[in-house]
Design an enzyme around this catalytic site. Structure first.
Site, PDB file in Angstrom:
ATOM      1  N   GLY A  13      17.485 -20.560 -17.066  1.00 13.34           N
ATOM      2  CA  GLY A  13      16.238 -21.317 -17.015  1.00 13.34           C
ATOM      3  C   GLY A  13      15.058 -20.622 -17.689  1.00 13.34           C
ATOM      4  O   GLY A  13      14.234 -21.266 -18.336  1.00 13.34           O
ATOM      5  N   ASN A  14      14.989 -19.284 -17.556  1.00 16.98           N
ATOM      6  CA  ASN A  14      13.834 -18.563 -18.114  1.00 16.98           C
ATOM      7  C   ASN A  14      13.838 -18.561 -19.645  1.00 16.98           C
ATOM      8  O   ASN A  14      12.831 -18.294 -20.273  1.00 16.98           O
ATOM      9  CB  ASN A  14      13.759 -17.132 -17.567  1.00 16.98           C
ATOM     10  CG  ASN A  14      14.959 -16.293 -17.955  1.00 16.98           C
ATOM     11  OD1 ASN A  14      16.064 -16.807 -18.122  1.00 16.98           O
ATOM     12  ND2 ASN A  14      14.757 -15.004 -18.097  1.00 16.98           N
ATOM     13  N   LYS A 130      25.007 -30.756  -5.325  1.00 19.35           N
ATOM     14  CA  LYS A 130      24.013 -30.190  -6.253  1.00 19.35           C
ATOM     15  C   LYS A 130      22.788 -31.106  -6.306  1.00 19.35           C
ATOM     16  O   LYS A 130      22.866 -32.242  -6.786  1.00 19.35           O
ATOM     17  CB  LYS A 130      24.682 -30.085  -7.628  1.00 19.35           C
ATOM     18  CG  LYS A 130      23.764 -29.677  -8.730  1.00 19.35           C
ATOM     19  CD  LYS A 130      23.874 -28.209  -9.049  1.00 19.35           C
ATOM     20  CE  LYS A 130      22.839 -27.836 -10.103  1.00 19.35           C
ATOM     21  NZ  LYS A 130      22.454 -26.445 -10.039  1.00 19.35           N
ATOM     22  N   LYS A 214      26.598 -24.313 -15.919  1.00 15.58           N
ATOM     23  CA  LYS A 214      26.622 -23.779 -17.287  1.00 15.58           C
ATOM     24  C   LYS A 214      27.319 -22.411 -17.378  1.00 15.58           C
ATOM     25  O   LYS A 214      27.873 -22.070 -18.416  1.00 15.58           O
ATOM     26  CB  LYS A 214      25.203 -23.708 -17.880  1.00 15.58           C
ATOM     27  CG  LYS A 214      24.273 -22.686 -17.235  1.00 15.58           C
ATOM     28  CD  LYS A 214      23.973 -21.529 -18.136  1.00 15.58           C
ATOM     29  CE  LYS A 214      23.024 -20.512 -17.586  1.00 15.58           C
ATOM     30  NZ  LYS A 214      22.883 -20.260 -16.169  1.00 15.58           N
ATOM     31  N   LYS A 276      27.487 -16.847 -11.714  1.00 18.67           N
ATOM     32  CA  LYS A 276      27.464 -15.917 -12.845  1.00 18.67           C
ATOM     33  C   LYS A 276      28.518 -14.831 -12.669  1.00 18.67           C
ATOM     34  O   LYS A 276      29.257 -14.512 -13.594  1.00 18.67           O
ATOM     35  CB  LYS A 276      26.083 -15.270 -12.991  1.00 18.67           C
ATOM     36  CG  LYS A 276      25.006 -16.254 -13.392  1.00 18.67           C
ATOM     37  CD  LYS A 276      23.677 -15.555 -13.577  1.00 18.67           C
ATOM     38  CE  LYS A 276      22.530 -16.494 -13.317  1.00 18.67           C
ATOM     39  NZ  LYS A 276      22.684 -17.861 -13.775  1.00 18.67           N
TER      40      LYS A 276
END
Ligand code: ADP
Ligand code: MG
Length: 314
Positions: A13-14, A130, A214, A276
């Site tokens: 996101g960043n 989600k 993602k 992640k």
């Protein structure tokens, strides 16, 4: 000549920000981080998230149904496709400029609109969890359930939000095209937002009301392209044990067995660091010589030089 190392990077996101002006600024810094990797001798493939952007498109398309009652509601799969094109445009634009500024003129940049197949029997479809889009009142939520067939859930006292399934990616439909472009030296942006989720119905691919993580889609892409690195660029420089607690401990080199143990012990927050680390473990464990890295966007170069980040290897 030394063979280039192939790196699939997953932008968080960043790397993109939350609004149109934020994204236009953020992609400049992101482009620098990506071109740093190219200067380090990597052949880079870019995947990225799309939470705020897909939410923005979704809200805009809902607003359209209020303005023009002839317009039916837009499926989530189409919103993801729109977000891939919008983000791809900003990244292509910023990357081209950064490459030219550094006198690199032989790396064409292209975005591949990517469909990713999910299994319609994935257990995630039975338990949509989600949250996406904006918070609404209980009354508005009931209306959205009735009008659009959405599943709405109360979200930690902050109002109601739509929830969708987050199934695992199974197959990247456009993989052949992505591979051809990467093999011929293009800087490719693919699997945006985890990909447009589709389910197979005979020869038809039907868009699914779901979002694919993602980090998992990037892991699949890295395996399919036989990459050397999966680099997950996010908002922290390293992964921690006891994150945010007084006995916090930053991790540098983690073996697959250690990582699995830390996952068991609950060190990684579901929905943020857990996917992640799971993706990092999956990629690194899939073949000897594959390395996963998790680090801060701005530290991509230092991380491939082995100076920082959290590294996962078999
Ligand atoms: P992205 O948009 O890059 O996917 P997320 O916000 O989903 O980023 O996930 C990254 C965040 O995960 C970090 O900024 C950090 O706040 C959080 N986090 C949770 N657990 C950990 C941990 N054990 N170590 C480091 N960061 C953690
Ligand atoms: Mg995330």
């Amino acid at each position: 000549m030394k063979k280039k190392k192939r790196a699939v990077i997953a932008l968080g996101g960043n790397a993109l920000g939350n609004t149109l002006p934020e994204q236009m600024q953020a992609v400049k810094i992101t482009a620098r981080a990506i071109v740093d990797l190219i200067e380090e001798g990597c052949e880079v493939v870019v995947a990225h998230g799309n939470g705020p952007q897909a939410g923005m498109v979704n809200n805009a398309m809902i607003a359209l149904t209020h303005e023009d009652t002839q317009q039916p509601n837009t499926p989530l799969s189409v919103c993801v496709a729109m977000s891939q094109a919008y983000i791809g445009y900003d990244l292509q634009n910023a990357l081209r400029e950064e490459l030219l500024n550094r006198k690199i003129s032989d790396v064409p940049v292209a975005t591949m609109i990517t469909q990713v197949r999910v299994d319609e029997n994935d257990p995630a479809f039975k338990n949509p969890s989600k949250p996406i889009g904006k918070f609404v009142s209980a009354k508005q939520a009931a209306q959205m359930e009735k009008n659009f067939g959405y599943i709405m859930k109360e979200d930690s006292g902050r109002g109601c939000r739509r929830v969708v399934a987050s199934p695992k990616p199974v197959e990247i439909i456009e993989l052949g095209t992505i591979r051809t472009m990467v093999d011929s030296g293009n800087l490719v942006i693919a699997c945006g937002g985890g990909g447009i989720p589709v389910i197979r119905q005979g020869s038809h691919l039907k868009g699914a009301s779901a979002v694919i993580d993602k980090d998992f889609a990037s892991c699949l892409l890295a395996k399919e392209l036989d990459a050397d690195y999966l680099i997950i660029l996010t908002a922290v420089e390293k992964v921690a044990l006891n994150f945010g607690k007084p006995d916090e401990q930053w991790l540098e080199n983690v073996s697959i067995d250690e990582a699995k143990q830390y996952i068991e012990e609950g060190h990684f927050a579901p929905g943020s660091m857990l996917p992640k680390v799971q993706a990092a473990v999956d990629f690194a464990a899939s073949k000897f010589g594959r390395t996963s890295l998790i680090t801060l966007l701005e530290k991509s170069r230092d991380a491939v030089q082995g100076k920082t980040g959290t590294t996962f290897r078999l």
